[in-house]
Scaffold this active site. Structure first.
Site, PDB file in Angstrom:
ATOM      1  N   SER A 174     -34.173  -7.695 -44.733  1.00 28.47           N
ATOM      2  CA  SER A 174     -34.685  -9.154 -44.723  1.00 28.47           C
ATOM      3  C   SER A 174     -34.594  -9.635 -46.146  1.00 28.47           C
ATOM      4  O   SER A 174     -35.031  -8.905 -47.120  1.00 28.47           O
ATOM      5  CB  SER A 174     -36.237  -9.253 -44.265  1.00 28.47           C
ATOM      6  OG  SER A 174     -36.765 -10.314 -44.568  1.00 28.47           O
ATOM      7  N   ASP A 229     -35.193 -14.541 -42.157  1.00 31.11           N
ATOM      8  CA  ASP A 229     -36.594 -15.074 -41.512  1.00 31.11           C
ATOM      9  C   ASP A 229     -36.942 -16.286 -41.442  1.00 31.11           C
ATOM     10  O   ASP A 229     -37.594 -16.895 -42.486  1.00 31.11           O
ATOM     11  CB  ASP A 229     -37.709 -14.116 -42.042  1.00 31.11           C
ATOM     12  CG  ASP A 229     -37.544 -12.493 -41.638  1.00 31.11           C
ATOM     13  OD1 ASP A 229     -37.681 -11.581 -42.663  1.00 31.11           O
ATOM     14  OD2 ASP A 229     -37.361 -12.219 -40.540  1.00 31.11           O
ATOM     15  N   HIS A 255     -33.393 -14.681 -37.659  1.00 28.62           N
ATOM     16  CA  HIS A 255     -34.624 -14.439 -36.938  1.00 28.62           C
ATOM     17  C   HIS A 255     -35.627 -15.363 -36.674  1.00 28.62           C
ATOM     18  O   HIS A 255     -36.258 -15.801 -37.702  1.00 28.62           O
ATOM     19  CB  HIS A 255     -35.354 -13.243 -37.454  1.00 28.62           C
ATOM     20  CG  HIS A 255     -36.634 -12.771 -36.683  1.00 28.62           C
ATOM     21  ND1 HIS A 255     -37.448 -11.905 -37.290  1.00 28.62           N
ATOM     22  CD2 HIS A 255     -37.383 -13.160 -35.641  1.00 28.62           C
ATOM     23  CE1 HIS A 255     -38.647 -11.780 -36.591  1.00 28.62           C
ATOM     24  NE2 HIS A 255     -38.371 -12.356 -35.504  1.00 28.62           N
ATOM     25  N   GLY A 257     -44.770 -12.939 -39.522  1.00 27.09           N
ATOM     26  CA  GLY A 257     -44.947 -14.086 -40.502  1.00 27.09           C
ATOM     27  C   GLY A 257     -44.953 -13.672 -41.993  1.00 27.09           C
ATOM     28  O   GLY A 257     -44.752 -14.390 -42.723  1.00 27.09           O
ATOM     29  N   PHE A 258     -45.172 -12.076 -41.918  1.00 30.48           N
ATOM     30  CA  PHE A 258     -45.156 -12.088 -43.453  1.00 30.48           C
ATOM     31  C   PHE A 258     -44.639 -10.484 -43.796  1.00 30.48           C
ATOM     32  O   PHE A 258     -44.506  -9.945 -42.884  1.00 30.48           O
ATOM     33  CB  PHE A 258     -46.794 -11.976 -43.971  1.00 30.48           C
ATOM     34  CG  PHE A 258     -47.609 -13.261 -43.952  1.00 30.48           C
ATOM     35  CD1 PHE A 258     -48.212 -13.202 -42.617  1.00 30.48           C
ATOM     36  CD2 PHE A 258     -47.362 -14.106 -45.031  1.00 30.48           C
ATOM     37  CE1 PHE A 258     -48.815 -14.729 -42.693  1.00 30.48           C
ATOM     38  CE2 PHE A 258     -48.024 -15.394 -44.920  1.00 30.48           C
ATOM     39  CZ  PHE A 258     -48.804 -15.624 -43.614  1.00 30.48           C
ATOM     40  N   GLY A 259     -44.009 -10.436 -44.973  1.00 28.18           N
ATOM     41  CA  GLY A 259     -43.526  -8.790 -45.335  1.00 28.18           C
ATOM     42  C   GLY A 259     -44.689  -8.059 -45.938  1.00 28.18           C
ATOM     43  O   GLY A 259     -45.843  -8.778 -46.097  1.00 28.18           O
ATOM     44  N   ASP A 266     -38.578  -4.335 -36.643  1.00 33.06           N
ATOM     45  CA  ASP A 266     -38.909  -5.217 -37.767  1.00 33.06           C
ATOM     46  C   ASP A 266     -40.329  -5.150 -38.010  1.00 33.06           C
ATOM     47  O   ASP A 266     -41.059  -5.435 -37.350  1.00 33.06           O
ATOM     48  CB  ASP A 266     -38.264  -6.566 -37.316  1.00 33.06           C
ATOM     49  CG  ASP A 266     -38.437  -7.510 -38.585  1.00 33.06           C
ATOM     50  OD1 ASP A 266     -38.108  -8.657 -38.477  1.00 33.06           O
ATOM     51  OD2 ASP A 266     -39.205  -7.317 -39.653  1.00 33.06           O
ATOM     52  N   GLY A 267     -40.519  -4.516 -39.378  1.00 30.51           N
ATOM     53  CA  GLY A 267     -41.948  -4.808 -39.861  1.00 30.51           C
ATOM     54  C   GLY A 267     -42.439  -3.375 -40.310  1.00 30.51           C
ATOM     55  O   GLY A 267     -42.636  -2.581 -39.540  1.00 30.51           O
ATOM     56  N   GLY A 268     -42.770  -3.464 -41.429  1.00 30.64           N
ATOM     57  CA  GLY A 268     -43.126  -2.040 -42.157  1.00 30.64           C
ATOM     58  C   GLY A 268     -42.290  -0.822 -42.038  1.00 30.64           C
ATOM     59  O   GLY A 268     -42.528   0.177 -42.346  1.00 30.64           O
ATOM     60  N   GLY A 326     -37.908  -4.953 -45.366  1.00 25.38           N
ATOM     61  CA  GLY A 326     -37.743  -5.909 -46.637  1.00 25.38           C
ATOM     62  C   GLY A 326     -38.520  -5.262 -47.904  1.00 25.38           C
ATOM     63  O   GLY A 326     -37.739  -4.844 -48.609  1.00 25.38           O
TER      64      GLY A 326
HETATM   65  C1  DX5 Z   1     -41.824 -11.006 -39.918  1.00 26.14           C
HETATM   66  C2  DX5 Z   1     -40.743 -10.452 -40.991  1.00 26.14           C
HETATM   67  C3  DX5 Z   1     -40.897  -9.196 -41.700  1.00 26.14           C
HETATM   68  C4  DX5 Z   1     -39.655  -8.843 -42.489  1.00 26.14           C
HETATM   69  C5  DX5 Z   1     -39.661  -7.545 -43.148  1.00 26.14           C
HETATM   70  O1  DX5 Z   1     -42.794 -11.036 -40.741  1.00 26.14           O
HETATM   71  O2  DX5 Z   1     -39.635 -10.291 -40.043  1.00 26.14           O
HETATM   72  O3  DX5 Z   1     -41.043  -8.258 -40.764  1.00 26.14           O
HETATM   73  O4  DX5 Z   1     -38.596  -9.175 -42.030  1.00 26.14           O
HETATM   74  O5  DX5 Z   1     -41.152  -7.250 -43.753  1.00 26.14           O
HETATM   75  P1  DX5 Z   1     -41.184  -5.820 -44.413  1.00 26.14           P
HETATM   76  O6  DX5 Z   1     -40.049  -4.911 -44.385  1.00 26.14           O
HETATM   77  O7  DX5 Z   1     -41.784  -6.027 -45.713  1.00 26.14           O
HETATM   78  O8  DX5 Z   1     -42.426  -5.301 -43.537  1.00 26.14           O
END
Ligand code: DX5
Length: 226
Positions: free
Chosen positions: A11, A38, A69, A145-147, A178-180, A200
């Protein structure tokens, strides 16, 4: 012996927005398989990022496939613009579409691959009737919404259920998370059945740089499959 290649989809959310062309060239050099944009417009998620003009501006800087996305309510108007901007895969949220089946069909009619995402609270029954027109199913492992948010390991049974659902459908559907996603969490997601991994912050904060981060993630996922 499982010879699949774990697909790593960085991302660009944590990237330097003032140098996105250079950042995407660096991701290509890092061995990433695709780039995830994103797209957020402040309604479906409390954040605002980039739209088709930014994606189109970056498109000439890398040969990597782009996936959009769309964390956007009623994304229909945006789908065509994202395909036009150079995205070969467009992911919409089941929760954000009034007519999900029609939206997914419209993505395919534009010549792109179609993806559908589900938030942590959304059951897979929300997508079971559209799998015949889906190329990718995205199971969110954070609330979007956030990384930089913590990985929700509680989603692993859902990832496994998604893998079974895809198996029963007989369709060739990628299963993305996707996420964490990072070295400590990707194995659980891979064992549960994911084969595409969006990451990300784990990539951009790796002490040895993007290439080492991408390689480490891929190795962790493929190790989990063995
Ligand atoms: C949604 C976004 C995040 C991003 C990845 O909030 O889609 O999930 O892509 O974020 P990380 O890998 O930093 O959790």
């Amino acid at each position: 012996m499982d010879r699949r290649r774990a697909q790593i989809a960085p991302s660009v959310l944590p990237a330097d927005f003032a140098a996105l062309g250079e950042e995407c060239r660096a991701l290509e050099k890092s061995g990433a398989d695709r780039i995830q944009w994103d797209v957020m417009n402040g309604r479906f998620v409390p954040n605002l990022t980039f739209g088709p003009d930014v994606v189109a501006a970056v498109r000439p800087h890398t040969a990597l496939p782009f996936e959009a996305h769309l964390m956007v309510v009623e994304p229909d108007a945006l789908v065509g613009e994202m395909v036009e901007a150079g995205c070969e895969l467009v992911i919409v949220h089941a929760e954000a579409c009034v007519h999900l089946h029609r939206t997914l069909g419209a993505i395919r009619d534009l010549g792109a691959r179609s993806g559908v995402a589900v938030n942590p609270a959304t059951p897979l029954t929300a997508v079971e009737h559209v799998l015949d027109i889906v190329d990718l199913l995205l199971v969110m492992t954070v609330n979007p919404g956030f990384g930089g948010q913590p990985y929700l390991a509680s989603m692993e049974p859902k990832i496994a259920e998604a893998r079974r659902l895809i198996g029963r459908s007989g369709q060739r559907i990628e299963l993305e998370v996707d996420g964490g996603i990072g070295p400590a969490t990707i194995g659980g997601a891979a064992r549960a059945g994911a084969d595409v991994f969006c990451a990300g912050s784990a990539l951009y904060r790796h002490p040895d740089g993007l290439a080492a981060a991408v390689t480490e993630l891929r190795e962790c996922a493929e190790e989990a499959w063995r």
